[in-house]
Design a protein around this motif. Structure first.
Motif: not given
Length: 452
Positions: A238-243
Motif C-alpha cells: 500500500g501507499r497510504n494517502a491518509l499518511d
C-alpha cells in the motif's frame, strides 16, 4: 462508586476543557484604554453643503419603517450564497415602490441587482449591498443590516438628488455570496465596477471602526492518491494517502511558527479513508490561507503548496491541488481619506468611530470587498450592533442583527453612506484626494492575474 456516579464521571470526560477567558479579558481592558485615548477622526474637506447632509439624514429617518421592515424580513428568511432569490426580489420590490427600476440577474449572477440614479455625467459612486446568510445560523454576520443600510442610502439619495441636483451617478449593486462565494469578484469580471470612481459599504461589528483590516483568503483542497492494500496482511503493497494528509497537516502546523502574526492557515480532513483494515488509497484535506497583504498571501501560497506537495513525495502518493474553487479574496485597501468622511458623518449620529489600531487587528476575517478595493477607492467601515466581545458568526450576533442596536445601525449606516456619497458628488477636492491616495497605494491591481 455507584453506576450513576460512574456515568456522571464518564460524562465529564466527554466534555471539552473550557477555553480560558484571560486573554479576552486582557484584550478588552487594553482596547478600552486605547479607545479612551483615541483622538476623534476629522477630515480637512468640506464635503457636501450642510443642507444636503441634513437632507440625507432626514430622508433616511423618513424611510425608517420600510427599511426596518425589510431588514427584519431578510433576517427572518435567510438565504445562503447564490440562493438569495427571495431577498433580492424583496429589495427590488422596495425600490419599485419608490419608482426605481432595478435589474435583477446582472453581471453574471442570478441574484445580483443593479439600479442607477443621477445624471449619468460626472463622478460615479457605487453603494454595495450584501444579503446572503450563513448555513444553519442565518444572519449571524448581519448582512441584513448591510443590505438595508445600502438600500436606505440609495433611496435617501434619490430624494436628495431630486431636491439638490448635482452632476454624478449613484449605482446600487446587490452583491451575492460574500460568504465564501466571491460574488463581487464575479461581478467585477463582468464589468460591474467599470467607470466607478469609488465604492462604499459598511459591515456590522461589536465596535465602530473607520478602517478595520480584513485579510486576503485563498482556498486549497489537496487530494492524495495512494495504493489500497490489506492493512494487516500486505501493508507493504500500500501507499497510504491518509499518511500524506497527516504529514501535510503537521507540516503546516510547524509552518505557523514562522509566518507573520496576522497570517492564518486552518484546515480540516475531508476524506480520511473508509475502513481501518484497508490502506487508504484516497484522502483529502481542505485549507484556508489568510494574510494581511496581497504579496504576503502570495508568499504564503507558495510555502503551503511546497509542504503539501512534499507530503506526497514522503509517502509515495500522487497528489492533486485544487486552488480557489471560488475566486480568492484579496486584503482590503482602505481609502482613509474617504473613511474619514464616514467618521464625520457618524459623529453627527452620535457615534464615536475609532481609528485603526484601537481594536486588535487579529479580530478579523476576510471579504470579497477586498477585491473591489484594489480596483477602485473603497471603504468598508465597521458599525457596532453588539456589545464588545460578541463574535461574528454566532447566535448572539444573529440576534443582535435584528435587535434594537441592529435597527439603529441600519438607520445610522444608511445616513452615513448617503452622506459620504453626497460628499463625493459635491466636493471636487475630496474626489481628487481620494484618487490620489488610491494611486499612491499602487493604483488598480489586475486581480484575476494576481496568483497566476
Amino acid at each position: 462508586m455507584t453506576r450513576h456516579d460512574q456515568h456522571d464521571h464518564d460524562h465529564d470526560h466527554c466534555l471539552p476543557v473550557p477555553p480560558s477567558s484571560a486573554y479576552d479579558e486582557a484584550v478588552a481592558r487594553e482596547t478600552a484604554v486605547r479607545a479612551a485615548a483615541a483622538e476623534p477622526i476629522t477630515s480637512p474637506y468640506d464635503g457636501a453643503p450642510a443642507a444636503v447632509r441634513e437632507a440625507a439624514a432626514s430622508a433616511v429617518d423618513g424611510l425608517r419603517d420600510e427599511l426596518l421592515a425589510l431588514s427584519h424580513d431578510l433576517h427572518a428568511h435567510p438565504e445562503t450564497a447564490f440562493s438569495e432569490h427571495r431577498s433580492v426580489a424583496a429589495v427590488a420590490a422596495l425600490l419599485a415602490g419608490h419608482g426605481i427600476d432595478a435589474a435583477v440577474g446582472v453581471h453574471g449572477l442570478d441574484t445580483a441587482l443593479r439600479a442607477t440614479l443621477g445624471s449619468g455625467e460626472g463622478p460615479t459612486v457605487a453603494v454595495l449591498a450584501e444579503y446572503d446568510a450563513l448555513p444553519g445560523i442565518g444572519h449571524a454576520c448581519g448582512h441584513n443590516v448591510i443590505c438595508e443600510a445600502a438600500v436606505g442610502a440609495f433611496l435617501a439619495l434619490a430624494r436628495v438628488l431630486a431636491a439638490h441636483p448635482v452632476g454624478g451617478t449613484v449605482v446600487l449593486l446587490g452583491t451575492p455570496a460574500e460568504e465564501g462565494g466571491g460574488g463581487k469578484e464575479t461581478m467585477a469580471r463582468d464589468g460591474a465596477f467599470d467607470g466607478v470612481d469609488a465604492a462604499v459599504m459598511l459591515h456590522p461589528f461589536a465596535h465602530d471602526i473607520a478602517d478595520h483590516p480584513f485579510l486576503g483568503r485563498r482556498q486549497l483542497e489537496v487530494t492524495y492518491h495512494g495504493v489500497a492494500a490489506h492493512a494487516s496482511a500486505q501493508p507493504h503493497r500500500g501507499r497510504n494517502a491518509l499518511d500524506a494528509v497527516v504529514m501535510g497537516y503537521q507540516g503546516i502546523a510547524m509552518l505557523r511558527q514562522h509566518i507573520p502574526d496576522g497570517d492564518r492557515v486552518h484546515g480540516v480532513v475531508v476524506d480520511g479513508g473508509q475502513a481501518p483494515n484497508v490502506v487508504p488509497e484516497r484522502a483529502a484535506a481542505r485549507y484556508y490561507l489568510r494574510s494581511q497583504h496581497p504579496e504576503t498571501l502570495r508568499d504564503l501560497t507558495a510555502r503551503v503548496e511546497a509542504i503539501v506537495v512534499a507530503a506526497a513525495a514522503m509517502t509515495g502518493c500522487g497528489h492533486t491541488l485544487d486552488w480557489d474553487p471560488r475566486p480568492p479574496y484579496l486584503p482590503i485597501r482602505h481609502n482613509r481619506t474617504l473613511a474619514a468622511r464616514w467618521a464625520v458623518a457618524q459623529a453627527g449620529r452620535g457615534r464615536t468611530v475609532y481609528p485603526r489600531g484601537v481594536v486588535p487587528e487579529s479580530e478579523t476575517g476576510s471579504t470579497d470587498l477586498g477585491n473591489v478595493s484594489l480596483r477602485v477607492p473603497s471603504i468598508h467601515p465597521m458599525i457596532a450592533i453588539a456589545e464588545p466581545g460578541t463574535a461574528l458568526h454566532t447566535t448572539g450576533f444573529a440576534e443582535a442583527a435584528a435587535g434594537a442596536a441592529g435597527d439603529r445601525a441600519v438607520l445610522d449606516g444608511a445616513a452615513g453612506l448617503a452622506t459620504v456619497v453626497a460628499d463625493l458628488l459635491h466636493d471636487a477636492a475630496l474626489r481628487e484626494a481620494v484618487a490620489a491616495e488610491f494611486a499612491e497605494a499602487g493604483g488598480p491591481v489586475d486581480v484575476p492575474a494576481f496568483f497566476e
